[in-house]
Design an enzyme around this catalytic site. Sequence first.
Site, PDB file in Angstrom:
ATOM      1  N   ARG A 139      -1.482  -5.708  -8.757  1.00 54.44           N
ATOM      2  CA  ARG A 139      -0.314  -6.848  -8.022  1.00 54.44           C
ATOM      3  C   ARG A 139      -0.158  -7.953  -9.356  1.00 54.44           C
ATOM      4  NH1 ARG A 139      -3.386  -7.577  -2.507  1.00 54.44           N
ATOM      5  NH2 ARG A 139      -5.045  -6.940  -4.125  1.00 54.44           N
ATOM      6  N   SER A 171      -2.747  -7.841   2.622  1.00 53.02           N
ATOM      7  CA  SER A 171      -2.946  -7.787   4.003  1.00 53.02           C
ATOM      8  C   SER A 171      -3.456  -9.205   4.637  1.00 53.02           C
ATOM      9  CB  SER A 171      -4.100  -6.883   4.278  1.00 53.02           C
ATOM     10  OG  SER A 171      -3.725  -5.358   4.018  1.00 53.02           O
ATOM     11  N   HIS A 177       0.964  -1.186   0.176  1.00 53.70           N
ATOM     12  CA  HIS A 177       0.027  -0.014  -0.017  1.00 53.70           C
ATOM     13  C   HIS A 177       0.837   0.991  -0.160  1.00 53.70           C
ATOM     14  CE1 HIS A 177      -3.119  -2.806   1.906  1.00 53.70           C
ATOM     15  NE2 HIS A 177      -3.522  -2.634   1.121  1.00 53.70           N
ATOM     16  N   LYS A 189     -15.414  -8.157   4.807  1.00 52.49           N
ATOM     17  CA  LYS A 189     -14.467  -8.976   5.223  1.00 52.49           C
ATOM     18  C   LYS A 189     -14.547  -9.740   6.460  1.00 52.49           C
ATOM     19  CE  LYS A 189     -11.054  -7.605   1.950  1.00 52.49           C
ATOM     20  NZ  LYS A 189      -9.622  -7.086   1.496  1.00 52.49           N
TER      21      LYS A 189
HETATM   22  P1  ADP Z   1      -9.386  -4.043  -1.165  1.00 53.98           P
HETATM   23  O1  ADP Z   1     -10.268  -4.745  -0.084  1.00 53.98           O
HETATM   24  O2  ADP Z   1     -10.075  -2.888  -1.839  1.00 53.98           O
HETATM   25  O3  ADP Z   1      -8.720  -4.928  -2.058  1.00 53.98           O
HETATM   26  P2  ADP Z   1      -7.038  -3.489   0.187  1.00 53.98           P
HETATM   27  O4  ADP Z   1      -6.675  -2.594   1.242  1.00 53.98           O
HETATM   28  O5  ADP Z   1      -6.618  -5.037   0.160  1.00 53.98           O
HETATM   29  O6  ADP Z   1      -8.341  -3.367  -0.043  1.00 53.98           O
HETATM   30  O7  ADP Z   1      -5.893  -3.095  -1.158  1.00 53.98           O
HETATM   31  C1  ADP Z   1      -6.414  -1.607  -1.424  1.00 53.98           C
HETATM   32  C2  ADP Z   1      -5.696  -1.308  -2.911  1.00 53.98           C
HETATM   33  O8  ADP Z   1      -4.381  -1.537  -2.733  1.00 53.98           O
HETATM   34  C3  ADP Z   1      -6.142  -2.248  -3.898  1.00 53.98           C
HETATM   35  O9  ADP Z   1      -6.201  -1.383  -5.250  1.00 53.98           O
HETATM   36  C4  ADP Z   1      -5.267  -3.173  -3.862  1.00 53.98           C
HETATM   37  O10 ADP Z   1      -5.039  -3.784  -5.423  1.00 53.98           O
HETATM   38  C5  ADP Z   1      -4.082  -2.490  -3.712  1.00 53.98           C
HETATM   39  N1  ADP Z   1      -2.934  -3.313  -3.180  1.00 53.98           N
HETATM   40  C6  ADP Z   1      -2.870  -4.119  -2.187  1.00 53.98           C
HETATM   41  N2  ADP Z   1      -1.485  -4.838  -1.952  1.00 53.98           N
HETATM   42  C7  ADP Z   1      -0.897  -4.131  -2.819  1.00 53.98           C
HETATM   43  C8  ADP Z   1       0.524  -4.427  -3.245  1.00 53.98           C
HETATM   44  N3  ADP Z   1       1.253  -5.209  -2.512  1.00 53.98           N
HETATM   45  N4  ADP Z   1       0.953  -3.883  -4.176  1.00 53.98           N
HETATM   46  C9  ADP Z   1       0.129  -2.984  -4.940  1.00 53.98           C
HETATM   47  N5  ADP Z   1      -1.214  -2.558  -4.715  1.00 53.98           N
HETATM   48  C10 ADP Z   1      -1.615  -3.284  -3.594  1.00 53.98           C
END
Ligand code: ADP
Length: 161
Positions: free
Chosen positions: A90, A128, A17, A41
Site C-alpha cells: 500500500r 481491514s 485484497h 490481532k
Molecule cells: P496481515 O495481517 O498479513 O497484514 P491483511 O489481511 O491485513 O493481513 O493483509 C494481507 C495482505 O494484503 C498483506 O500483504 C497486505 O499488505 C495486503 N493488503 C491489505 N490491504 C491492501 C490494500 N488495500 N491494497 C493492497 N494490498 C493490501
Amino acid sequence: MRSAVYPGSFDPITNGHLEIIRRGLNLFDEVIVAVALNVRKSSALFTIEERIEHINGLFENEPVTVKTFDTLLVDFAAAEGACAILRGIRGPEDVAYEVQMVHMNRQLQPNVETVLIPAPTHTQFISSSLVKEVAKFGGDISPFVPEHIAAEVSARLNSSD
Ligand code: ADP
C-alpha cells in the site's frame, strides 16, 4: 500448474485484497488464499470459518482456493507446491516490512519467490482495521468492501455496542 499463496488475516476481506487476488490470477494458474490462524490481532470480528466463507463466496468458478495455516508461511507454501507468495504493497511502510520478510523467507525457503504487488491508487488506503474503525462509528464502508460483507461488518459492530 503454478500456484501462489496469498496470506493474511482477511478480517474482513476488502476491495484492496480483491485487487491483489485478481492481479495474482493474471500471473498464476491458481491463488491459494491462506487465512492465518495464529495472528495476534486482539479482537477478531469474524471467525476463521466466516472469513473462509466470505472469500469462497467471492470466487466461485475461479481458480482460488481458501485454506488456513498455522505454520511458517514458507513451509505452508512449499507443502502446497506453490512457487510464490503474494503480498500487497500500500505504501512505504508495507515496503519496509515486506522487504525484510522477503529476505527472511528466501533464507528459509529459497525455492519460494515473493511477489510484491503494488495496490492500485483507488484501494491503496484501504485496510481491514480502518474499515472496522469507520463502520464502528457508523461510516459508510460500502466503497471499500464487497457489498454483502459491508452489511455484515456494520451489523456485527452495531450489535456489539
Ligand atoms: P496481515 O495481517 O498479513 O497484514 P491483511 O489481511 O491485513 O493481513 O493483509 C494481507 C495482505 O494484503 C498483506 O500483504 C497486505 O499488505 C495486503 N493488503 C491489505 N490491504 C491492501 C490494500 N488495500 N491494497 C493492497 N494490498 C493490501
